[in-house]
Write an enzyme that holds these catalytic residues in place. Structure first.
Site, PDB file in Angstrom:
ATOM      1  N   CYS A   2       0.861  -1.181   0.000  1.00  0.00           N
ATOM      2  CA  CYS A   2       0.000   0.000   0.000  1.00  0.00           C
ATOM      3  C   CYS A   2       0.898   1.233   0.000  1.00  0.00           C
ATOM      4  O   CYS A   2       2.126   1.117  -0.067  1.00  0.00           O
ATOM      5  CB  CYS A   2      -0.915   0.004   1.225  1.00  0.00           C
ATOM      6  SG  CYS A   2      -2.062  -1.395   1.295  1.00  0.00           S
ATOM      7  N   ARG A  50      -4.781   2.229  -0.781  1.00  0.00           N
ATOM      8  CA  ARG A  50      -4.891   0.816  -0.443  1.00  0.00           C
ATOM      9  C   ARG A  50      -4.846  -0.107  -1.649  1.00  0.00           C
ATOM     10  O   ARG A  50      -5.532   0.111  -2.650  1.00  0.00           O
ATOM     11  CB  ARG A  50      -6.203   0.533   0.306  1.00  0.00           C
ATOM     12  CG  ARG A  50      -6.229  -0.906   0.817  1.00  0.00           C
ATOM     13  CD  ARG A  50      -7.435  -1.244   1.634  1.00  0.00           C
ATOM     14  NE  ARG A  50      -7.232  -2.565   2.234  1.00  0.00           N
ATOM     15  CZ  ARG A  50      -8.172  -3.440   2.454  1.00  0.00           C
ATOM     16  NH1 ARG A  50      -9.418  -3.154   2.152  1.00  0.00           N
ATOM     17  NH2 ARG A  50      -7.893  -4.613   2.995  1.00  0.00           N
ATOM     18  N   LEU A  51      -4.024  -1.142  -1.529  1.00  0.00           N
ATOM     19  CA  LEU A  51      -4.081  -2.309  -2.401  1.00  0.00           C
ATOM     20  C   LEU A  51      -4.619  -3.431  -1.527  1.00  0.00           C
ATOM     21  O   LEU A  51      -3.942  -3.884  -0.597  1.00  0.00           O
ATOM     22  CB  LEU A  51      -2.701  -2.670  -2.948  1.00  0.00           C
ATOM     23  CG  LEU A  51      -2.650  -3.916  -3.840  1.00  0.00           C
ATOM     24  CD1 LEU A  51      -3.404  -3.676  -5.147  1.00  0.00           C
ATOM     25  CD2 LEU A  51      -1.205  -4.318  -4.133  1.00  0.00           C
ATOM     26  N   ALA A  52      -5.834  -3.861  -1.767  1.00  0.00           N
ATOM     27  CA  ALA A  52      -6.487  -4.833  -0.886  1.00  0.00           C
ATOM     28  C   ALA A  52      -5.919  -6.227  -1.133  1.00  0.00           C
ATOM     29  O   ALA A  52      -6.074  -6.788  -2.214  1.00  0.00           O
ATOM     30  CB  ALA A  52      -7.992  -4.827  -1.136  1.00  0.00           C
ATOM     31  N   ASN A  76       1.899   0.063   5.805  1.00  0.00           N
ATOM     32  CA  ASN A  76       2.122  -0.707   4.589  1.00  0.00           C
ATOM     33  C   ASN A  76       2.880  -1.954   5.021  1.00  0.00           C
ATOM     34  O   ASN A  76       4.048  -1.861   5.386  1.00  0.00           O
ATOM     35  CB  ASN A  76       2.945   0.114   3.584  1.00  0.00           C
ATOM     36  CG  ASN A  76       3.405  -0.721   2.403  1.00  0.00           C
ATOM     37  OD1 ASN A  76       2.806  -1.738   2.063  1.00  0.00           O
ATOM     38  ND2 ASN A  76       4.495  -0.301   1.778  1.00  0.00           N
ATOM     39  N   GLY A  77       2.208  -3.088   5.025  1.00  0.00           N
ATOM     40  CA  GLY A  77       2.923  -4.273   5.474  1.00  0.00           C
ATOM     41  C   GLY A  77       2.052  -5.501   5.575  1.00  0.00           C
ATOM     42  O   GLY A  77       0.852  -5.479   5.311  1.00  0.00           O
ATOM     43  N   ASP A  98      -4.388  -8.119   9.114  1.00  0.00           N
ATOM     44  CA  ASP A  98      -3.227  -8.504   9.909  1.00  0.00           C
ATOM     45  C   ASP A  98      -2.584  -7.347  10.653  1.00  0.00           C
ATOM     46  O   ASP A  98      -2.075  -7.525  11.767  1.00  0.00           O
ATOM     47  CB  ASP A  98      -2.185  -9.198   9.029  1.00  0.00           C
ATOM     48  CG  ASP A  98      -1.890  -8.424   7.757  1.00  0.00           C
ATOM     49  OD1 ASP A  98      -2.801  -8.299   6.919  1.00  0.00           O
ATOM     50  OD2 ASP A  98      -0.766  -7.922   7.603  1.00  0.00           O
ATOM     51  N   ILE A 285      11.472 -13.159 -18.157  1.00  0.00           N
ATOM     52  CA  ILE A 285      11.683 -12.123 -19.175  1.00  0.00           C
ATOM     53  C   ILE A 285      13.088 -12.231 -19.734  1.00  0.00           C
ATOM     54  O   ILE A 285      14.037 -12.634 -19.039  1.00  0.00           O
ATOM     55  CB  ILE A 285      11.442 -10.707 -18.588  1.00  0.00           C
ATOM     56  CG1 ILE A 285      11.462  -9.653 -19.706  1.00  0.00           C
ATOM     57  CG2 ILE A 285      12.452 -10.379 -17.496  1.00  0.00           C
ATOM     58  CD1 ILE A 285      10.934  -8.292 -19.269  1.00  0.00           C
ATOM     59  N   THR A 334      24.013  -0.323 -11.174  1.00  0.00           N
ATOM     60  CA  THR A 334      23.568  -1.716 -11.266  1.00  0.00           C
ATOM     61  C   THR A 334      22.097  -1.866 -10.913  1.00  0.00           C
ATOM     62  O   THR A 334      21.406  -2.727 -11.451  1.00  0.00           O
ATOM     63  CB  THR A 334      24.455  -2.623 -10.367  1.00  0.00           C
ATOM     64  OG1 THR A 334      24.208  -3.982 -10.690  1.00  0.00           O
ATOM     65  CG2 THR A 334      24.200  -2.385  -8.903  1.00  0.00           C
ATOM     66  N   ARG A 337      20.121  -0.912 -14.100  1.00  0.00           N
ATOM     67  CA  ARG A 337      20.250  -1.963 -15.119  1.00  0.00           C
ATOM     68  C   ARG A 337      19.341  -3.150 -14.792  1.00  0.00           C
ATOM     69  O   ARG A 337      18.604  -3.651 -15.646  1.00  0.00           O
ATOM     70  CB  ARG A 337      21.695  -2.452 -15.192  1.00  0.00           C
ATOM     71  CG  ARG A 337      22.687  -1.483 -15.783  1.00  0.00           C
ATOM     72  CD  ARG A 337      24.077  -2.085 -15.686  1.00  0.00           C
ATOM     73  NE  ARG A 337      25.121  -1.188 -16.174  1.00  0.00           N
ATOM     74  CZ  ARG A 337      26.422  -1.422 -16.041  1.00  0.00           C
ATOM     75  NH1 ARG A 337      26.828  -2.534 -15.435  1.00  0.00           N
ATOM     76  NH2 ARG A 337      27.308  -0.557 -16.503  1.00  0.00           N
ATOM     77  N   SER A 360       9.568 -13.630  -4.945  1.00  0.00           N
ATOM     78  CA  SER A 360      10.832 -13.504  -5.678  1.00  0.00           C
ATOM     79  C   SER A 360      11.985 -13.970  -4.793  1.00  0.00           C
ATOM     80  O   SER A 360      11.822 -14.225  -3.600  1.00  0.00           O
ATOM     81  CB  SER A 360      11.062 -12.068  -6.144  1.00  0.00           C
ATOM     82  OG  SER A 360      11.507 -11.259  -5.072  1.00  0.00           O
ATOM     83  N   GLY A 361      13.167 -14.050  -5.384  1.00  0.00           N
ATOM     84  CA  GLY A 361      14.338 -14.578  -4.684  1.00  0.00           C
ATOM     85  C   GLY A 361      15.273 -13.524  -4.142  1.00  0.00           C
ATOM     86  O   GLY A 361      16.419 -13.836  -3.781  1.00  0.00           O
TER      87      GLY A 361
END
Length: 552
Positions: A2, A50-52, A76-77, A98, A285, A334, A337, A360-361
């Site tokens: 968010c 907000r991103l629900a 935001n969390g 949460d 990608i 970097t 890029r 993601s890693g």
């Protein structure tokens, strides 16, 4: 993911300038927004985009509870242990959101213990109207972003998820004001004074990389009678499992390298175990049949994900490189890029799919000594100290890249390798075991999954690619393409930058030039260029290190 925004002590807190600044982060939360001015404290303004993700009905902020009506939270969390905290301390939750746990913890423990009890990622601002206090805090590794603008001479302070929500206020404020990132693993306490201005009274670092968690861990280590490799695999799987908390569709970035492949395979495995009502989508990608595209395709077929491939070219680089710098808020070479492909991939995900939460890693190279230059560490202690340094600064580089490229398209990122219990375990292992072994980086991590059949052996032991080689080709790296473009665009009347780290190459000068257009004189955002240690190179790409052996 968010967007939070707040001002304290600024007159005209709902002025057109402030509203415009607030709207500059709408991409972080397009589902709903709210901005409020406190009825009693007229110079306290709180805003939220907000991103629900969890509890779409009751999760709107600023959040107040019936039990504590004078405590207000914007955050935001994701708090992964909120249910456990609720059971442990009998919190009377009013929502399924949460972050509500933060308010209950604060009222029970105070702010110092609250931040230590949270297993999650967060950037929050909590206002206690009764005590006339403001508290700001950020998660241990800065996975969730937070900027602060302060002018203590005039009793002014403001916070925002991104600098673009504050830069307009900075330009209108006194010369003594400062805008920069709020440090991860820290919290601050501010007092609201009688004239409604604010004064900082306390700042405290509550976490350092490797610190054992203070909360009850997700996986109890009492009686965990397994060797270090089994424990490593077990805790990484647990880090993925706790992050499946979502009411929106989950997917995974998949480069075909070790880190993203392990995470994607674990997410697919866990999703089947909990019967998610959809297939996990994976996303890769590259430029043509790049090494990453080919490797990711192999992994996706092996784990059975719904796989998507995005091919980009030089025209995409030309069109979007300036946008990337604006969203990143950095001029690090970097980072820019590596961000271009991730930005383009995030755009595809937003436009072409309904996946919103992405694994993601990120963090594995810093934690597990994955960069090629770790082979040149003089001692294992030096390697350990470099890991700790990289983790401490990840919010300025890879962490920043991962957040900004996804949030630009209203996506939420989850990073299991930066889980507190997992990083604490990994950094506690004998430093000799964590070094590269026989010319193989992240040997310990690879060995931990050697018998799992989770991913193909060809991927488990795949060599480390320079990122710009992985998405392109050794024949013409991505950074070569970028260099050609920016050399054409660099203004002939070259600016000499006397403040901050000096840009030397045409590429670095162009990045600084574009950065300064949106964030003039904010050179502190990039305190140094990310570069490999212990080797003599003038470019951050791994292909210039003697050990590099990637082949197209």
């Amino acid at each position: 993911m968010c967007g939070i925004w707040a001002t304290f002590g600024i007159k005209g807190g709902l002025s057109p300038t402030c509203i415009k600044c607030f709207s500059n982060i709408v991409h972080r939360g397009p589902d709903a927004w709210r901005i409020e001015q406190d009825a009693r404290e007229q110079l306290v303004v709180l805003g939220f985009h907000r991103l629900a993700i969890v509890d779409g009905l009751h999760g709107m902020q600023p959040m107040r509870l019936h039990k504590y009506p004078r405590v207000t939270l914007i955050c935001n969390g994701e708090i992964y242990n909120y249910k456990r905290l609720g059971e442990q301390y009998a919190f009377p939750y009013e929502t399924n959101c949460d972050v509500e746990a933060i308010i209950h913890c604060y009222k029970k423990f105070g702010i110092a213990e609250t931040v230590r009890q949270l297993d999650g990622v967060f950037a929050f601002c909590l206002v206690d109207g009764d005590e006339r206090k403001v508290f700001i805090a950020r998660d241990p590794y800065g996975v969730r972003p937070l900027f602060k603008l302060s002018d203590e001479t005039n009793g002014v302070m403001a916070i925002c998820s991104e600098a673009k929500g504050l830069i307009g206020l900075k330009q209108k404020s006194a010369n003594g004001s400062f805008l920069g990132q709020f440090k991860p693993g820290h919290f601050e306490e501010w007092s609201i004074l009688d004239d409604n201005t604010v004064k900082q009274v306390k700042t405290e670092q509550y976490f350092q990389p490797g610190t054992p968690p203070k909360f009850v861990p997700y996986v109890s280590e009492i009686g965990l009678n397994v060797d270090v490799y089994e424990k490593t695999a077990l805790l990484l799987e647990a880090a993925c499992k706790k992050r499946l908390m979502s009411d929106r569709r989950i997917g995974c970035f998949l480069s075909g390298g070790l880190d993203s492949s392990l995470v994607a395979a674990l997410v697919v495995k866990l999703a089947k175990e909990i019967n998610l009502p959809y297939d996990i989508q994976t996303f890769a990608i590259g430029m043509g049949d790049s090494p990453d595209i080919i490797a990711a395709r192999t992994v996706a077929q092996y784990i059975g994900s719904e796989h998507h491939e995005v091919i980009f070219d030089e025209a995409d680089v030309r069109e979007h490189i300036d946008d990337v710098i604006y969203h990143l808020e950095t001029f690090d070479i970097t980072t820019i890029r590596a961000s271009l492909p991730m930005y383009l991939l995030s755009r595809y995900i937003k436009q072409k799919t309904n996946t919103t939460v992405l694994f993601s890693g990120e963090g594995a190279d810093e934690l597990a000594q994955g960069y090629i230059y770790f082979r040149d560490a003089p001692t294992s202690t030096d390697g350990h100290e470099e890991s700790v340094r990289l983790l401490s600064d990840i919010y300025l580089y890879d962490g920043l890249r991962a957040d900004r490229t996804t949030s630009a398209f209203s996506l939420e990122l989850r990073v299991p390798f930066l889980d507190i219990q997992f990083t604490s375990h990994y950094l506690s292992i004998d430093s000799l075991l964590r070094q590269p072994q026989e010319g193989v980086e992240k040997h310990l991590l690879r060995k931990s999954f050697a018998n799992s059949k989770l991913i193909p052996d060809s991927i488990l032991w795949r060599h480390k690619e320079a990122f710009s080689d992985g998405v392109a080709s050794i024949k013409k790296s991505l950074f070569t393409t970028i260099s050609e473009i920016v050399t054409e665009r660099l203004p002939s009347n070259e600016t000499v930058y006397t403040s901050g780290v000096p840009p030397i190459t045409p590429e670095a000068k162009y990045y600084r030039y574009i950065f300064e257009k949106s964030f003039p004189d904010q050179y502190n955002f990039t305190p140094y260029y990310w570069m490999p240690k212990w080797v003599q190179v003038t470019d951050p790409s791994a292909r210039f290190i003697k050990h590099y052996a990637a082949k197209s």
